[in-house]
Design a protein around this motif. Structure first.
Motif, PDB file in Angstrom:
ATOM      1  N   ALA A 170      -5.837  16.518  10.064  1.00 41.44           N
ATOM      2  CA  ALA A 170      -4.648  17.293   9.673  1.00 41.44           C
ATOM      3  C   ALA A 170      -3.431  16.382   9.531  1.00 41.44           C
ATOM      4  CB  ALA A 170      -4.377  18.396  10.689  1.00 41.44           C
ATOM      5  N   GLU A 171      -3.294  15.424  10.420  1.00 43.61           N
ATOM      6  CA  GLU A 171      -2.171  14.480  10.327  1.00 43.61           C
ATOM      7  C   GLU A 171      -2.307  13.593   9.087  1.00 43.61           C
ATOM      8  OE1 GLU A 171       1.435  12.819  11.238  1.00 43.61           O
ATOM      9  OE2 GLU A 171       0.510  14.543  12.221  1.00 43.61           O
ATOM     10  N   ALA A 172      -3.526  13.205   8.739  1.00 44.55           N
ATOM     11  CA  ALA A 172      -3.740  12.415   7.522  1.00 44.55           C
ATOM     12  C   ALA A 172      -3.373  13.232   6.284  1.00 44.55           C
ATOM     13  CB  ALA A 172      -5.192  11.948   7.440  1.00 44.55           C
ATOM     14  N   GLU A 173      -3.737  14.507   6.283  1.00 42.92           N
ATOM     15  CA  GLU A 173      -3.367  15.371   5.149  1.00 42.92           C
ATOM     16  C   GLU A 173      -1.853  15.545   5.074  1.00 42.92           C
ATOM     17  OE1 GLU A 173      -5.718  18.836   6.005  1.00 42.92           O
ATOM     18  OE2 GLU A 173      -7.558  17.900   5.223  1.00 42.92           O
ATOM     19  N   ARG A 174      -1.195  15.652   6.226  1.00 42.66           N
ATOM     20  CA  ARG A 174       0.271  15.740   6.263  1.00 42.66           C
ATOM     21  C   ARG A 174       0.893  14.459   5.711  1.00 42.66           C
ATOM     22  NH1 ARG A 174       0.769  16.435  11.417  1.00 42.66           N
ATOM     23  NH2 ARG A 174       0.153  18.600  11.234  1.00 42.66           N
ATOM     24  N   ALA A 175       0.335  13.318   6.065  1.00 46.15           N
ATOM     25  CA  ALA A 175       0.853  12.042   5.568  1.00 46.15           C
ATOM     26  C   ALA A 175       0.707  11.954   4.051  1.00 46.15           C
ATOM     27  CB  ALA A 175       0.131  10.876   6.243  1.00 46.15           C
ATOM     28  N   ALA A 176      -0.401  12.479   3.506  1.00 51.04           N
ATOM     29  CA  ALA A 176      -0.605  12.476   2.043  1.00 51.04           C
ATOM     30  C   ALA A 176       0.418  13.386   1.363  1.00 51.04           C
ATOM     31  CB  ALA A 176      -2.025  12.928   1.705  1.00 51.04           C
ATOM     32  N   ARG A 177       0.656  14.567   1.944  1.00 51.86           N
ATOM     33  CA  ARG A 177       1.666  15.469   1.367  1.00 51.86           C
ATOM     34  C   ARG A 177       3.055  14.849   1.455  1.00 51.86           C
ATOM     35  NH1 ARG A 177      -1.363  19.164   4.312  1.00 51.86           N
ATOM     36  NH2 ARG A 177       0.254  19.291   5.906  1.00 51.86           N
ATOM     37  N   ASP A 178       3.362  14.211   2.583  1.00 51.28           N
ATOM     38  CA  ASP A 178       4.666  13.550   2.735  1.00 51.28           C
ATOM     39  C   ASP A 178       4.838  12.456   1.692  1.00 51.28           C
ATOM     40  OD1 ASP A 178       5.130  15.188   4.891  1.00 51.28           O
ATOM     41  OD2 ASP A 178       4.887  13.613   6.412  1.00 51.28           O
ATOM     42  N   TRP A 179       3.770  11.714   1.418  1.00 47.85           N
ATOM     43  CA  TRP A 179       3.843  10.670   0.400  1.00 47.85           C
ATOM     44  C   TRP A 179       4.226  11.265  -0.949  1.00 47.85           C
ATOM     45  CZ3 TRP A 179       4.791   6.387  -1.784  1.00 47.85           C
ATOM     46  CH2 TRP A 179       4.301   6.097  -3.060  1.00 47.85           C
ATOM     47  N   ASP A 180       3.635  12.393  -1.315  1.00 49.21           N
ATOM     48  CA  ASP A 180       3.964  13.044  -2.578  1.00 49.21           C
ATOM     49  C   ASP A 180       5.442  13.425  -2.631  1.00 49.21           C
ATOM     50  OD1 ASP A 180       1.383  12.811  -3.528  1.00 49.21           O
ATOM     51  OD2 ASP A 180       0.796  14.839  -2.884  1.00 49.21           O
ATOM     52  N   VAL A 181       5.958  13.968  -1.550  1.00 52.30           N
ATOM     53  CA  VAL A 181       7.371  14.367  -1.491  1.00 52.30           C
ATOM     54  C   VAL A 181       8.266  13.138  -1.587  1.00 52.30           C
ATOM     55  CG1 VAL A 181       9.138  15.396  -0.013  1.00 52.30           C
ATOM     56  CG2 VAL A 181       6.898  16.487  -0.219  1.00 52.30           C
ATOM     57  N   VAL A 182       7.905  12.079  -0.851  1.00 52.42           N
ATOM     58  CA  VAL A 182       8.689  10.835  -0.882  1.00 52.42           C
ATOM     59  C   VAL A 182       8.719  10.261  -2.294  1.00 52.42           C
ATOM     60  CG1 VAL A 182       8.646   8.403  -0.143  1.00 52.42           C
ATOM     61  CG2 VAL A 182       8.430  10.234   1.545  1.00 52.42           C
ATOM     62  N   GLU A 183       7.587  10.246  -2.958  1.00 52.22           N
ATOM     63  CA  GLU A 183       7.505   9.690  -4.316  1.00 52.22           C
ATOM     64  C   GLU A 183       8.362  10.494  -5.290  1.00 52.22           C
ATOM     65  OE1 GLU A 183       6.474   7.250  -7.520  1.00 52.22           O
ATOM     66  OE2 GLU A 183       6.473   6.929  -5.362  1.00 52.22           O
ATOM     67  N   LYS A 184       8.285  11.816  -5.227  1.00 46.11           N
ATOM     68  CA  LYS A 184       9.089  12.655  -6.116  1.00 46.11           C
ATOM     69  C   LYS A 184      10.582  12.470  -5.864  1.00 46.11           C
ATOM     70  CE  LYS A 184       5.512  16.093  -6.792  1.00 46.11           C
ATOM     71  NZ  LYS A 184       4.961  17.370  -6.378  1.00 46.11           N
ATOM     72  N   ALA A 185      10.961  12.410  -4.600  1.00 49.48           N
ATOM     73  CA  ALA A 185      12.372  12.201  -4.265  1.00 49.48           C
ATOM     74  C   ALA A 185      12.839  10.820  -4.711  1.00 49.48           C
ATOM     75  CB  ALA A 185      12.593  12.375  -2.779  1.00 49.48           C
ATOM     76  N   ALA A 186      11.996   9.814  -4.560  1.00 51.14           N
ATOM     77  CA  ALA A 186      12.362   8.464  -4.982  1.00 51.14           C
ATOM     78  C   ALA A 186      12.591   8.413  -6.480  1.00 51.14           C
ATOM     79  CB  ALA A 186      11.280   7.465  -4.566  1.00 51.14           C
ATOM     80  N   LEU A 187      11.749   9.087  -7.230  1.00 53.00           N
ATOM     81  CA  LEU A 187      11.948   9.139  -8.687  1.00 53.00           C
ATOM     82  C   LEU A 187      13.256   9.836  -9.039  1.00 53.00           C
ATOM     83  CD1 LEU A 187       8.291   9.954  -9.810  1.00 53.00           C
ATOM     84  CD2 LEU A 187       9.509   7.780 -10.102  1.00 53.00           C
ATOM     85  N   ASP A 188      13.602  10.899  -8.320  1.00 55.37           N
ATOM     86  CA  ASP A 188      14.863  11.589  -8.535  1.00 55.37           C
ATOM     87  C   ASP A 188      16.045  10.681  -8.222  1.00 55.37           C
ATOM     88  OD1 ASP A 188      13.546  13.872  -9.354  1.00 55.37           O
ATOM     89  OD2 ASP A 188      13.735  14.894  -7.399  1.00 55.37           O
ATOM     90  N   TYR A 189      15.966   9.959  -7.106  1.00 55.34           N
ATOM     91  CA  TYR A 189      17.050   9.043  -6.736  1.00 55.34           C
ATOM     92  C   TYR A 189      17.214   7.948  -7.792  1.00 55.34           C
ATOM     93  CZ  TYR A 189      17.371  11.030  -2.027  1.00 55.34           C
ATOM     94  OH  TYR A 189      17.575  11.852  -0.956  1.00 55.34           O
ATOM     95  N   GLU A 190      16.094   7.443  -8.316  1.00 57.53           N
ATOM     96  CA  GLU A 190      16.174   6.403  -9.335  1.00 57.53           C
ATOM     97  C   GLU A 190      16.771   6.931 -10.622  1.00 57.53           C
ATOM     98  OE1 GLU A 190      12.140   5.020  -9.480  1.00 57.53           O
ATOM     99  OE2 GLU A 190      12.404   3.712  -7.744  1.00 57.53           O
ATOM    100  N   ARG A 191      16.455   8.173 -11.004  1.00 58.97           N
ATOM    101  CA  ARG A 191      17.044   8.762 -12.224  1.00 58.97           C
ATOM    102  C   ARG A 191      18.525   9.003 -12.056  1.00 58.97           C
ATOM    103  NH1 ARG A 191      11.964  11.388 -12.774  1.00 58.97           N
ATOM    104  NH2 ARG A 191      12.612  13.080 -11.420  1.00 58.97           N
TER     105      ARG A 191
END
Length: 193
Positions: A170-191
């Protein structure tokens, strides 16, 4: 030396050799390719306060989950470091640092075992083995106090504790979901720059 004295010395030597062999046999662990051996190694390592040494006695899925957590947290850490603005960057880097900087899955296990109370849960009842039930690739070690510990035979033949697998996955799945959120936010910050 009289015959009687020679017999006494011979009997004493035989008794001493027997005692040494018995002590050697009792002092050894059963192989970790048995549920008893894996359980006793976990108990021994926790008694020696060496949580890291318990990692090889977790089942394969639990070990893979610990490595997955480390990998996703490391990717997220690097992405946050490169793209996030302050103060969000500092807050998230602190949150992910322990797992992102972990050398391997065992370090993640040690951190989670302390934070989520895995070690305390195990220490509550690591008593002698009452009985062992083996059914195919699964086994249950029941302690003298009645606590049951589930094990599964790993690919390498060693038995692995399955007690914490669901929580680690469950923690590994949470880490994968967090990665997706981090990546999307990073793209927003870069734009936005």
């Amino acid at each position: 030396m009289t015959r009687r004295r020679a017999i006494v010395w011979g009997a004493a030597a035989v008794a001493l050799v027997a005692l040494v062999l018995i002590a050697f046999k009792l002092g050894r662990f059963p192989p970790d390719t048995t549920p008893e051996g894996a359980y006793l190694r976990i108990a021994y390592n926790l008694g020696a306060s060496d949580t890291r040494a318990c990692f090889p006695y977790l089942e394969d899925r639990a070990q893979h989950a610990a490595y997955t957590i480390r990998d996703y947290r490391r990717k997220a850490f690097e992405r946050i470091e490169a793209s996030y603005p302050e103060p969000e960057r500092a807050r998230l880097l602190d949150q992910y640092r322990a797992h992102a900087m972990a050398e391997d899955g065992a370090d993640v296990w040690v951190d989670l075992a302390a934070k989520q109370g895995f070690v305390a849960r195990l220490r509550r009842d690591l008593s002698g083995i009452g009985k062992v039930e083996v059914t195919g690739e699964r086994a249950t070690v029941e302690t003298a106090r009645g606590t049951r510990y589930p094990f599964r035979r790993r690919d390498n033949g060693i038995w692995g504790l399955t007690l914490f697998t669901a929580e680690l996955v469950a923690e590994a799945e949470r880490a994968a979901r967090d990665w997706d959120v981090v990546e999307k936010a990073a793209l927003d910050y870069e734009r936005a720059r």
